[in-house]
Design a protein around this motif. Structure first.
Motif, PDB file in Angstrom:
ATOM      1  N   VAL B 114       0.961  -1.232  -0.063  1.00 33.93           N
ATOM      2  CA  VAL B 114       0.040   0.007  -0.078  1.00 33.93           C
ATOM      3  C   VAL B 114       0.860   1.322   0.032  1.00 33.93           C
ATOM      4  CG1 VAL B 114      -1.726   1.095   1.245  1.00 33.93           C
ATOM      5  CG2 VAL B 114      -1.778  -1.431   1.310  1.00 33.93           C
ATOM      6  N   GLU B 115       0.497   2.391  -0.852  1.00 27.22           N
ATOM      7  CA  GLU B 115       1.495   3.287  -1.018  1.00 27.22           C
ATOM      8  C   GLU B 115       0.741   4.477  -0.573  1.00 27.22           C
ATOM      9  OE1 GLU B 115       4.205   3.663  -4.174  1.00 27.22           O
ATOM     10  OE2 GLU B 115       3.624   1.686  -4.883  1.00 27.22           O
ATOM     11  N   GLY B 116       1.362   5.764  -0.272  1.00 32.32           N
ATOM     12  CA  GLY B 116       0.765   6.879  -0.077  1.00 32.32           C
ATOM     13  C   GLY B 116       0.332   7.291   1.387  1.00 32.32           C
ATOM     14  N   VAL B 117      -0.318   8.315   1.679  1.00 33.86           N
ATOM     15  CA  VAL B 117      -0.534   8.659   2.941  1.00 33.86           C
ATOM     16  C   VAL B 117      -1.861   8.366   3.475  1.00 33.86           C
ATOM     17  CG1 VAL B 117      -0.390  10.543   4.688  1.00 33.86           C
ATOM     18  CG2 VAL B 117       1.307  10.670   2.681  1.00 33.86           C
ATOM     19  N   HIS B 119      -4.936   9.219   6.108  1.00 32.10           N
ATOM     20  CA  HIS B 119      -5.243  10.220   7.115  1.00 32.10           C
ATOM     21  C   HIS B 119      -6.462   9.654   7.949  1.00 32.10           C
ATOM     22  CE1 HIS B 119      -3.412  13.125   4.466  1.00 32.10           C
ATOM     23  NE2 HIS B 119      -3.613  12.320   3.531  1.00 32.10           N
ATOM     24  N   SER B 132      -2.013  11.854  10.044  1.00 31.41           N
ATOM     25  CA  SER B 132      -1.530  11.302   8.764  1.00 31.41           C
ATOM     26  C   SER B 132      -0.346  10.473   8.837  1.00 31.41           C
ATOM     27  CB  SER B 132      -1.445  12.677   7.860  1.00 31.41           C
ATOM     28  OG  SER B 132      -2.387  13.558   7.786  1.00 31.41           O
ATOM     29  N   PRO B 134       2.334   8.388   6.584  1.00 31.44           N
ATOM     30  CA  PRO B 134       2.915   7.717   5.235  1.00 31.44           C
ATOM     31  C   PRO B 134       3.165   6.123   5.412  1.00 31.44           C
ATOM     32  CG  PRO B 134       4.777   8.840   6.117  1.00 31.44           C
ATOM     33  CD  PRO B 134       3.591   9.043   7.259  1.00 31.44           C
ATOM     34  N   ILE B 135       2.753   5.292   4.641  1.00 30.43           N
ATOM     35  CA  ILE B 135       2.769   4.010   4.881  1.00 30.43           C
ATOM     36  C   ILE B 135       4.041   3.508   3.966  1.00 30.43           C
ATOM     37  CG2 ILE B 135       1.643   1.657   4.217  1.00 30.43           C
ATOM     38  CD1 ILE B 135      -0.053   3.267   6.064  1.00 30.43           C
ATOM     39  N   GLU B 136       4.957   3.134   5.036  1.00 33.64           N
ATOM     40  CA  GLU B 136       6.364   2.758   4.381  1.00 33.64           C
ATOM     41  C   GLU B 136       6.646   1.196   4.476  1.00 33.64           C
ATOM     42  OE1 GLU B 136       7.859   5.902   6.231  1.00 33.64           O
ATOM     43  OE2 GLU B 136       8.125   7.335   4.420  1.00 33.64           O
ATOM     44  N   ASP B 164      -5.302   9.641  -0.449  1.00 30.04           N
ATOM     45  CA  ASP B 164      -5.301  10.392  -1.785  1.00 30.04           C
ATOM     46  C   ASP B 164      -4.501   9.989  -2.711  1.00 30.04           C
ATOM     47  OD1 ASP B 164      -6.864  12.319  -0.509  1.00 30.04           O
ATOM     48  OD2 ASP B 164      -5.199  13.344   0.263  1.00 30.04           O
ATOM     49  N   TYR B 165      -3.839   8.803  -2.527  1.00 29.49           N
ATOM     50  CA  TYR B 165      -2.920   8.247  -3.387  1.00 29.49           C
ATOM     51  C   TYR B 165      -3.656   7.785  -4.699  1.00 29.49           C
ATOM     52  CZ  TYR B 165       0.809   5.132  -5.209  1.00 29.49           C
ATOM     53  OH  TYR B 165       1.762   4.641  -5.720  1.00 29.49           O
ATOM     54  N   PRO B 166      -2.808   7.958  -5.970  1.00 27.74           N
ATOM     55  CA  PRO B 166      -1.503   8.611  -6.173  1.00 27.74           C
ATOM     56  C   PRO B 166      -1.524   9.693  -6.712  1.00 27.74           C
ATOM     57  CG  PRO B 166      -2.400   7.002  -8.151  1.00 27.74           C
ATOM     58  CD  PRO B 166      -3.288   7.123  -7.046  1.00 27.74           C
ATOM     59  N   LEU B 167      -2.510  10.438  -7.345  1.00 28.11           N
ATOM     60  CA  LEU B 167      -2.175  11.840  -7.697  1.00 28.11           C
ATOM     61  C   LEU B 167      -3.262  12.953  -7.038  1.00 28.11           C
ATOM     62  CD1 LEU B 167      -1.472  11.558 -11.460  1.00 28.11           C
ATOM     63  CD2 LEU B 167       0.137  11.673  -9.616  1.00 28.11           C
ATOM     64  N   GLY B 168      -3.825  12.558  -5.799  1.00 29.82           N
ATOM     65  CA  GLY B 168      -4.746  13.174  -5.175  1.00 29.82           C
ATOM     66  C   GLY B 168      -5.986  13.406  -6.083  1.00 29.82           C
TER      67      GLY B 168
END
Lengths: 676, 329
Positions: B114-117, B119, B132, B134-136, B164-168
């Motif tokens: 899973v990527e992105g942030v 919230h 918020s 970030p999933i790392e 909001d991943y990937p481009l919001g």
């Protein structure tokens, strides 16, 4: 998104960096329509941003400073944009707004605003350029904008990774985009947009000043292409009419004011000239490049081949086509030309009266010479033939670098210098004919063309040409080309052949591929580029309503609203199918892990053979429960599988671990199957 | 009106997304809609289309359709990324009324990342804080701050997760009920520790402790054997550092706490003061007995003992059936 008070709402430094670079590239690509101070402003913004990014400088300019700057910018734009026209000032405004914004970006919200502005700017840039290479450049800029955005929203800050991801997504988007483009309605302009009227049109000019031009500027830029359906006219017949110059003030030939008024009047009354065709037509489609001018290119005598073309052009009383608005972008139109039609269908009196005009004074030697000659040859046709023949005298030579001829330029040319290019000869002959009482005018356009393949002809700016038309009683306007008499090779083989000094050809274009035609590598490279470019202008830039309905017709046959609806529905279905193929495998990924699936199928097997139901028991409990009902071997395998399953549930989520567990589980499951 | 709608929606949510401690996001749970930015993006596409039509410029139209198809693809990309997320509530530490406490939450994924942030916020709570993260890595731990004002049994509300991943362009969100019922203890109120002797033993020999013997000493790193009560949660929430508060050694003593240990006339204050006394004694590691309503616990020490006592206070006036409360999960 906007109200988060967390640090996540601030803009990502890498994202700003990427947008900054994209902005710089965009400014560079847009240099032509931008004012120099706007370029300087944007370079300053880029420098400020980069120094912040690289840590040379830590403080961003204050918002107050930027506000002051923006007020000054607006004032400057209003002041200078006055002469520039709406379109150019808008582009300049947008670029300066972006530069000012770039300098103070802190929050994510501001970053998104900048992104949208830059996206719009790179879209608007296509007003000015539509070539393949430019589109390629803008695609790269677009990609980097997207990468910047992805850096803002993603948790992975590797530019390489985001670029890869976005490239894949964009490649997937391309087929959908192409499909949508093909079926999107091709509407006529909703309203007339501002154009940059002040910037000079490229290619032909609407005035000819033979005496003033010492060095004809040549360009190997493409003017237009023509795709012939059946017959391709032979090289000498390739006279491409663009505009007719009927007024001479002693120095320069221009479009007659009366003619311009006549066009406006006819347009107001919707009284379009229409030609009565006779004989066999030549059918072709022209793909004209953006010239920012109104004139279009046709062979004599043209009529629009279909309704779409009819709506795009206006037929003038000079047997030429005019565009409805300056060609800001490339345009395609279909023409039928009837070479056998006599050009006498216009208002004879108006044409004659217009084309006998001469300044009262000037060029006395020529006038005297004409009067003498006219006394000997009263017949109009014979007179014109004699004049034309006069240029066959070897004292006349063809050159692109004639000396300056000021004052009585025609006297100077005819009796002193006796060298020049098409404009000189056309100008002199028209003057002679007019003074002899024969209505005559200069036609400017192109002559020649290079075949790209059997049907497609490319016409370049260096093919620009001017010739003479004279009214020959019943026949109407007849073409005379004195240049063809002086340098017959110009008409049969083209400009390069006509020049005795080969170095003069494209002398100011050191790097033109056209110049290196004799080297086979460059020649084939140029040919390939041309073909790509033609494909581009034919299928993308020049794709119009006509082509769209042709395309629909080849798919569904005759177009009816019902069929059109089915076509649209099937397009939607195709897109849905495409998306399904792309995403369906990924959708199921969270449903169940393979180890669980395998475990559950083992439980099913055991339940079926042992009648011992698992219910809500944990895997280990169930293993103990089932033990008495199955064979020792089977139990051993079941035990291993259960242990592995439990391990897979609690072990690290590392792919390689899970894979080895799974492969072991599969092995034991096969063994278990055999036992039961 | 607004309340009615919220109520209806909550009911609908209960049916659609049932409570569960450990949740994977399936299509039933995920909502997806263009974000504000996505809407602006679409307006921009419309503008480009008008511009392309007016200038009869096919490249602009092509750009417009390209941006639209990218938008369409991002709908799926957003959704798929979000649907990989798993969320689980971890056991929370003692919670006192009117004090900010936290719910530890674990975000994880199996297989593709899973990527992105993400919230997180509390659903339908007006001034909820947005956390918020970030999933790392496959497991991400975070704490959701919460403020419960009343003592007693509480069922935690729904947690809103958004990405909001990937481009919001799209926001994916869900309102999850992590099935958390927690007991909120009364707010501790500083007072003297007032241990009473058991009535059966001697006639009310009162043992009194002076306030102040359990002075705060320092912070040290968390060890597995430490009591969760001593964790400095503020540190965890702020820096993700597990620190433990240490206190100076108290004097040993023994006795009973009853409702009479507090001399305040107000019941809630009484409960608060009792809470404080229990905590003080527990921190000091001093054995104490507890006599409250029908509950009688002989003197003892330890976390479990403390929790039983505090839970009894929290639930007052209802009586606990047994010591089986669910706060030591």
């Amino acid at each position: 998104m906007m109200k988060d008070s967390h640090s996540i709402s601030s803009a990502n430094a890498h994202a700003i960096f990427i947008l900054t670079i994209a902005f710089l590239a965009l400014t560079a690509a847009l240099y032509a329509p931008l004012m120099s101070w706007v370029i300087i402003l944007s370079v300053c913004a880029v420098v400020v941003r980069l120094s912040v990014y690289l840590g040379w400088y830590t403080k961003l300019p204050e918002t107050r400073t930027i506000n002051l700057l923006s007020v000054l910018t607006v004032i400057a734009l209003a002041w200078l944009g006055w002469q520039q026209g709406l379109l150019l000032s808008m582009v300049n405004l947008l670029v300066s707004a972006c530069s000012l914004k770039l300098m103070i970006i802190r929050t994510k919200k501001e970053l998104l605003q900048l992104f949208l502005s830059l996206l719009f700017l790179s879209g608007a840039a296509f007003i000015f350029e539509q070539g393949v290479l430019f589109v390629l450049l803008y695609s790269i800029i677009l990609m980097s904008l997207m990468v910047g955005l992805a850096l803002q929203f993603g948790s992975n800050s590797s530019i390489y990774y985001q670029t890869k991801k976005l490239t894949i997504l964009s490649l997937q988007a391309l087929p959908i985009a192409a499909l949508l483009f093909l079926v999107f309605p091709q509407l006529p302009p909703l309203w007339i947009m501002p154009s940059d009227q002040n910037s000079a049109s490229t290619g032909l000019s609407d005035t000819i000043r033979p005496g003033d031009i010492a060095n004809l500027s040549q360009s190997s830029e493409l003017a237009f292409r023509a795709n012939f359906e059946t017959i391709v006219p032979a090289p000498p017949q390739r006279y491409w009419r663009a505009l007719v110059l009927e007024h001479f003030d002693g120095e320069e030939w221009t479009i007659s004011e009366q003619r311009a008024k006549q066009i406006l009047r006819n347009k107001a009354y919707k009284k379009e000239f229409s030609l009565t065709p006779i004989g066999q037509p030549i059918d072709y489609k022209v793909y004209a490049e953006a010239s920012r001018a109104l004139w279009l290119f046709t062979l004599d005598a043209p009529i629009p081949a279909n309704k779409t073309t009819q709506s795009k052009i206006w037929q003038t009383d000079t047997f030429a086509f005019r565009a409805e608005q300056p060609l800001l972008s490339a345009i395609a139109y279909d023409v039928q030309s009837y070479p056998s039609v006599k050009l006498n269908q216009t208002n004879k009196r108006f044409d004659q009266q217009l084309n006998l005009q001469l300044p009262k004074k000037g060029n006395p030697k020529t006038r005297e010479w004409v009067e003498t000659l006219r006394r000997q040859i009263p017949n109009n046709k014979d007179f014109a033939a004699t004049v034309l023949n006069y240029f066959a005298d070897p004292v006349f030579s063809y050159t692109l670098t004639p000396p300056l001829m000021r004052g009585d330029s025609i006297d100077d040319f005819l009796f002193e210098q006796q060298q020049g290019f098409c404009s000189h000869y056309a100008s002199a002959m028209t003057f002679i004919l007019r003074h002899a009482g024969i209505p005559a005018r200069i036609v400017a356009g192109y002559h020649g063309g290079e075949m790209l393949d059997k049907q497609v002809m490319s016409i370049y700016q260096y093919d620009a040409h001017a010739w003479v038309e004279a009214w020959m009683d019943d026949e109407g306007w007849v073409r005379f080309d004195p240049t063809g008499v002086v340098a017959p090779e110009r008409l049969t083989l083209g400009l390069e052949a006509a020049l005795q000094n080969k170095d003069a050809f494209l002398a100011n274009q050191a790097l033109s591929l056209r110049k290196f035609k004799h080297i086979s590598f460059f020649s084939s490279l140029r040919n390939t580029l041309n073909k790509v470019d033609y494909f581009w202008s034919r299928w993308v830039v020049g794709f119009d309503k006509e082509q769209q309905s042709d395309l629909f017709e080849t798919i569904v046959g005759k177009i009816t609203p019902e069929k059109l609806m089915y076509l649209m529905l099937s397009v939607v279905a195709i897109i849905a199918l495409f998306l399904f193929i792309l995403f369906a495998p990924k959708l199921g990924s969270n449903k169940r892990e393979p180890s669980l699936t395998l475990y559950l199928s083992m439980v099913n097997k055991l339940e079926a053979s042992s009648q011992c139901v698992r219910g809500t028991r944990s895997p280990t409990q169930y293993l103990n429960e089932v033990e008495p009902y199955i064979s020792i071997e089977a139990f051993n395998h079941a035990k291993v599988i259960t242990r592995l399953f439990v391990k897979s549930q609690y072990t690290n989520n590392i792919d390689s671990n899970q894979k080895s567990i799974l492969s072991k589980m599969k092995y034991h499951f096969r063994k278990l199957n055999k036992e039961i | 009106m607004r309340q009615l709608i919220t109520k209806r929606f909550a009911k609908w949510l209960r049916k659609r997304i049932p409570a569960e401690n450990n949740q994977t996001l399936s299509h039933q749970k995920i909502f997806i809609f263009p974000s504000k930015f996505g809407a602006w993006y679409l307006i921009l596409c419309g503008l480009l289309f008008v511009l392309g039509t007016n200038y009869q410029n096919n490249i602009m139209r092509l750009l417009c359709t390209f941006l639209l198809s990218l938008f369409l693809l991002h709908l799926f990309a957003s959704y798929i990324n979000f649907s990989r997320l798993r969320i689980k509530a971890l056991p929370c530490s003692d919670i006192y009324a009117s004090q900010t406490s936290v719910l530890p939450v674990e975000l994880s994924y199996k297989g593709k990342a899973v990527e992105g942030v993400i919230h997180l916020s509390w659903w339908n709570e007006p001034d909820t804080k947005v956390i918020s993260v970030p999933i790392e890595s496959p497991y991400t731990h975070l704490v959701m701050p919460m403020l419960l004002l009343q003592r007693g049994k509480h069922r935690l509300g729904r947690l809103t997760l958004r990405c909001d991943y990937p481009l919001g362009l799209f926001k994916c969100w869900t309102h999850l009920d992590l099935d958390q019922t927690i007991t909120v203890f009364p707010t501790p109120k500083t007072c003297h520790v007032n241990l009473l002797a058991h009535q059966g033993e001697s006639n009310s020999s009162t043992l009194t402790f002076r306030e102040g013997f359990e002075e705060f000493h320092s912070l040290r790193n968390f060890q597995n054997t430490d009591s969760l009560t001593r964790v400095a949660w503020k540190h965890v929430a702020k820096n993700n550092e597990w620190r433990v508060k240490t206190f100076e050694e108290p004097m040993p003593s023994s006795g009973f706490l009853t409702l009479e240990s507090s001399d305040s006339p107000d019941l809630e204050v009484k409960l608060s003061e009792l809470t404080h006394q229990i905590l003080t004694l527990n921190k000091a590691n001093k054995p104490f007995g507890f006599k409250f309503q029908e509950l009688f616990i002989p003197p003892s020490i330890g976390e479990k003992h403390k929790n039983i006592c505090l839970t009894a206070l929290a639930h007052y006036p209802s009586v606990l059936d047994s010591e089986g409360t669910n706060d030591e999960r």
